[in-house]
Design an enzyme around this catalytic site. Structure first.
Site, mmCIF file in Angstrom:
data_model
loop_
_atom_site.group_PDB
_atom_site.id
_atom_site.type_symbol
_atom_site.label_atom_id
_atom_site.label_comp_id
_atom_site.label_asym_id
_atom_site.label_seq_id
_atom_site.Cartn_x
_atom_site.Cartn_y
_atom_site.Cartn_z
ATOM 1 N N GLY B 39 -7.995 11.611 4.532
ATOM 2 C CA GLY B 39 -8.768 10.415 4.211
ATOM 3 C C GLY B 39 -7.885 9.494 3.397
ATOM 4 O O GLY B 39 -6.918 9.935 2.797
ATOM 5 N N ASN B 41 -6.589 6.955 0.378
ATOM 6 C CA ASN B 41 -6.700 7.093 -1.073
ATOM 7 C C ASN B 41 -8.051 6.533 -1.484
ATOM 8 O O ASN B 41 -8.466 5.486 -1.008
ATOM 9 C CB ASN B 41 -5.586 6.307 -1.770
ATOM 10 C CG ASN B 41 -4.241 6.970 -1.562
ATOM 11 O OD1 ASN B 41 -4.160 8.172 -1.329
ATOM 12 N ND2 ASN B 41 -3.186 6.187 -1.640
ATOM 13 N N GLU B 165 -2.606 17.581 -2.304
ATOM 14 C CA GLU B 165 -1.419 16.753 -2.027
ATOM 15 C C GLU B 165 -0.169 17.374 -2.645
ATOM 16 O O GLU B 165 0.705 16.668 -3.137
ATOM 17 C CB GLU B 165 -1.618 15.321 -2.540
ATOM 18 C CG GLU B 165 -2.773 14.621 -1.849
ATOM 19 C CD GLU B 165 -2.787 13.117 -2.093
ATOM 20 O OE1 GLU B 165 -1.707 12.508 -2.076
ATOM 21 O OE2 GLU B 165 -3.876 12.565 -2.283
#
Lengths: 284, 277, 260
Positions: B39, B41, B165
């Site tokens: 998705g 940020n 991340e």
């Protein structure tokens, strides 16, 4: 401005038991108004190299010529402003340099340091915020209220605002999402088309293939290859020694050669690869 | 398949924020699967991680971890089942040396020292960092630091590893090593992996991709189904896969099957066309 | 003093608590020395310790650098201002005498002794060992509810993040220099002002590091420092006992030489 390195060596902590060479006898030219990519593994000396162009670091030996400015080991820290105005630098994660209470003031900071009047600097801030794809209304906000991606763009605007002739980019898109990454890269390409010299440090070989006209490969402080990306990515020695990774298109083309396909030179962009495949399959 | 995490009607709005970060989100995650959450940020990915680990408290809805709905009383127990590898390698390294950092989670559990020494050694062997045991973080590369972070998480024997991340700040070599390692550990240690990412290659390793937009799930499927979105993927913070970009330049003149082709499939197709010439 | 230098020798292997306390102890007894013999003896001891550490002497000389001017100033002060009944040379307020020369010499040696011995401690002991030692030494304070373990963890995290913040500072300074800031140019006000563009980003990134770290620690099960076990242990060996006895002997000899 042409940038020339002549036998540049840089030693960290010279004369100490922990001395090590950051750069080892590097000589090369960065051409005016071109888009040059500098690649190499982490710790190879890319960042050390570019920090010599605006004299953030000085060589231990050798000279760097930027336009008519010569930087030698003896260059002192006075009167570097004209050089630093000409050479703008976007650091890795540049958002960490923001400090003013409004975005506008932060973008104006560079130009004012370089002697621009407040009015000119403000005008420049308004121009730059739009250039980096942000709304002018953000100028009144605190940079610390923005999202990470917006902060990155403000920091870039702050560097561009001084209107440097040469722009050095140290992995400017690290950590951004793909859309942001492409927008930022396209921005730099368009700046180059407007007459700026762009120097890009990157690990992304697809960016090199898609945007750069020249590339240099640094390995352990030494310059081991330089030329147009087409040529360098076809340098068998570098590839054999694993000193360079290929852009996706070239890597895919290389695998296609296992059965049937043959390429005189590995194509490095998707368009080149597509054209080659079509030609080979449609037989013309 | 056995569920390991079950999220129902989850809502969360940050204090002072106008829009909700997570809206009515429901999601089941299964044992030993590798799930990618993608998705743009600000789409709510990291918020979701923090909710699952109870680092922030949901406004409404429930989260069940390994059969137990998490609440204030059992959150510390739930956390022992979940390990998170965060984005910035430098900001999560607590110990002064590699071994100290790996031991941190075990110290928190009050594990006796003899067991701890063994557990630290085992975890470091798993991530191939045993030779770096006494090194300080300053002397490690980003990829090596993340491997230490993984060891620190593995030492506490979690069932779920969340990668928030965690490869985005690494260079290509570091990223590759970390991803290969995680892939290997998943089968070896029977782990469930949830990876939050923008990296298309990272999603290729997973079995399922969930696309988040504005705090809601807009797509949920196998990678090849999601990749079929082609250029639309960019809207969701993922780059277009290399093969679909290539295929779309070829489609005008060359006949290729519909749908997403991975590199192997595309190569086979092209070779077939070449030999039929 | 210096940053920890990885290495291996007897001095490295000594228990850091012993090293830490005995270094302080030694700095204390340096002030007992009162004549040529006692100073020469202590100097010999320090040189012997440096020799045992197997560390290049250059690192110890480097330890003198930051305090060089302080030493020079103090020594000059003694040389020129020690009052004397029969000065060798006299000019205005300045007096140069044999007594002054001797006192200046003693002070110089005292500096050398103190700096070398503390450099020896910091070169051979990691910051985390020092913080462990402090925790161990402060342990009795737990009885009066002083949060010794929390303070020790705080200290070790602070030590861990110093190099990171140093790197961050260099990077921010470079970025602002590239934007035309001249550090150390212009008048005092201008110089102070030029630090604002460094301090603010540094605060911002310290807070973001602190926030990330707090989240990471919590996710790894750190509650409030209670019920934690400890991975690092310090072990007091026979060689540490020997060191203490040796130090007692040094004190004895020193006391004897004092009245010699």
């Amino acid at each position: 401005m042409e940038i020339t390195f002549e036998h540049v060596t840089h030693s960290y902590n010279p004369n100490s038991p922990t001395a090590n060479l950051g750069l080892d006898d590097v000589s090369f030219k960065i051409q005016d108004k071109k888009f040059t990519a500098i690649v190499g593994q982490t710790g190879s000396g890319k960042s050390t190299l570019v920090r010599h162009i605006n004299a953030l670091l000085k060589p231990t030996s050798g000279t760097i010529t930027v336009g008519d400015r010569v930087i030698t080991p003896e260059t002192n820290n006075k009167n570097l402003k004209p050089l630093r105005k000409q050479v703008g630098m976007v650091f890795q994660f540049p958002e960490s340099q923001l400090f003013e209470d409004t975005v506008e003031k932060d973008i104006m900071f560079g130009p004012m340091n370089f002697g621009a009047s407040a009015d000119d600097a403000r005008e420049s801030a308004h121009k730059m915020i739009k250039l980096v794809g942000l709304d002018e209304s953000l100028l009144e906000q605190s940079p610390f209220d923005l999202s990470g991606g917006q902060m990155r763009r403000v920091a870039i605007a702050g560097v561009l605002a001084s209107d440097p002739e040469t722009i050095i980019l140290d992995e400017p898109t690290a950590g951004l999402d793909p859309v942001g990454r492409q927008e930022i890269m396209d921005l730099f390409k368009s700046l180059q088309q407007d007459g700026k010299t762009i120097i890009l440090i990157t690990h992304n070989m697809d960016d090199v293939a898609n945007y750069a006209e020249e590339m240099a490969v640094i390995h352990r402080g030494k310059l081991i290859a330089q030329g147009i990306p087409q040529e360098v990515f076809n340098n068998q020695e570098l590839l054999k020694e694993d000193l360079l990774t290929l852009p996706k298109s070239a890597a895919f083309a290389k695998e296609l050669t296992e059965k049937g396909f043959s390429f005189e030179k590995l194509p490095i962009t998707i368009n080149e690869l597509g054209t080659e495949i079509e030609q080979q399959l449609n037989g013309d | 398949m056995e569920k390991i995490i079950s999220i129902k009607d989850l809502n969360y709005t940050y204090p002072e924020a106008k829009r909700s970060a997570i809206k009515n989100l429901s999601l089941d995650i299964y044992k030993n699967e590798w799930l990618s959450i993608v998705g743009k940020n600000g789409s709510g990915k990291s918020t979701l991680t923090k909710l699952i680990d109870g680092l922030i408290e949901a406004d409404s809805g429930t989260i069940e971890v390994a059969g137990q709905i998490i609440n204030e009383e059992n959150i510390w127990e739930a956390r022992t089942k979940i390990g998170i590898i965060f984005q910035n390698p430098d900001h999560q390294f607590v110990g002064a040396t590699v071994e100290d950092d790996v031991a941190f989670g075990l110290e928190n559990q009050g594990m006796p020292r003899e067991e701890m020494v063994k557990a630290v050694d085992e975890a470091l062997i798993l991530v191939k960092m045993a030779d770096f045991k006494e090194r300080d973080p300053q002397s490690l590369s980003g990829g090596q630091k993340q491997r230490v972070a993984i060891a620190g998480v593995l030492a506490t024997k979690p069932q779920i590893v969340i990668m928030d991340e965690s490869t985005s700040m690494l260079d290509p070599d570091g990223r590759k090593t970390v991803l290969n390692l995680v892939q290997q550990l998943r089968s070896q240690q029977d782990l469930t992996i949830i990876s939050i990412t923008h990296d298309i290659e990272e999603t290729e390793l997973s079995q399922r991709i969930v696309v988040l937009n504005d705090g809601q799930i807009v797509s949920d499927g196998k990678p090849e189904e999601i990749y079929d979105l082609g250029a639309d993927l960019q809207k969701f913070g993922l780059e277009e896969p290399f093969t679909s970009e290539l295929v779309s330049t070829l489609r005008d003149t060359i006949k290729l099957p519909d749908g997403y082709l991975n590199e192997e499939e595309l190569k086979e197709q092209l070779w077939k066309l070449h030999s039929n010439m | 003093m210096g940053r920890y230098l990885p290495g291996d020798s007897l001095v490295y292997r000594l228990d850091p608590r012993g090293k830490f306390l005995l270094t302080f102890y030694f700095v204390g007894i340096v002030f007992l020395a009162n004549n040529v013999a006692s100073y020469a003896f202590l100097l010999a001891f320090v040189i012997f310790a440096v020799f045992l550490s197997k560390i290049n002497f250059g690192f110890f000389l480097k330890g003198l650098k930051p305090v060089f001017w302080l030493i020079l100033f103090t020594v000059a002060l003694q040389l020129l201002f020690t009052p004397s009944a029969n000065p060798l040379w006299h000019w205005g307020i300045f007096t140069f005498s044999k007594e002054g020369l001797v006192i200046a010499g003693y002070i110089f040696i005292r500096f050398i002794l103190i700096i070398f011995i503390s450099t020896l401690l910091t070169l051979t002991t990691t910051p985390i060992e020092i913080s462990d030692s402090i925790e161990s030494i402060l342990k009795p304070l737990k009885k009066i509810k002083f949060p010794v373990t929390q303070v020790a963890l705080m200290l070790s995290i602070a030590l861990r993040f110093v190099p990171l913040l140093v790197d961050e500072t260099t990077k921010i300074m470079d970025a602002q220099r590239a934007r035309g800031v001249d550090f150390g140019e212009g008048g005092l006000i201008k110089r102070i002002k030029s630090f604002v563009p460094i301090l603010i980003p540094l605060f911002v990134s310290s807070f973001s590091i602190a926030y990330d770290l707090a989240i990471a620690m919590e996710s790894r099960g750190y509650k409030d420092g209670e019920g934690r076990s400890k991975y690092r242990v310090l072990s007091w060996d026979r060689r540490d006992n020997i060191m203490v006895i040796f130090m007692a002997a040094v004190t004895g000899i020193l006391l004897f030489l004092r009245s010699y």
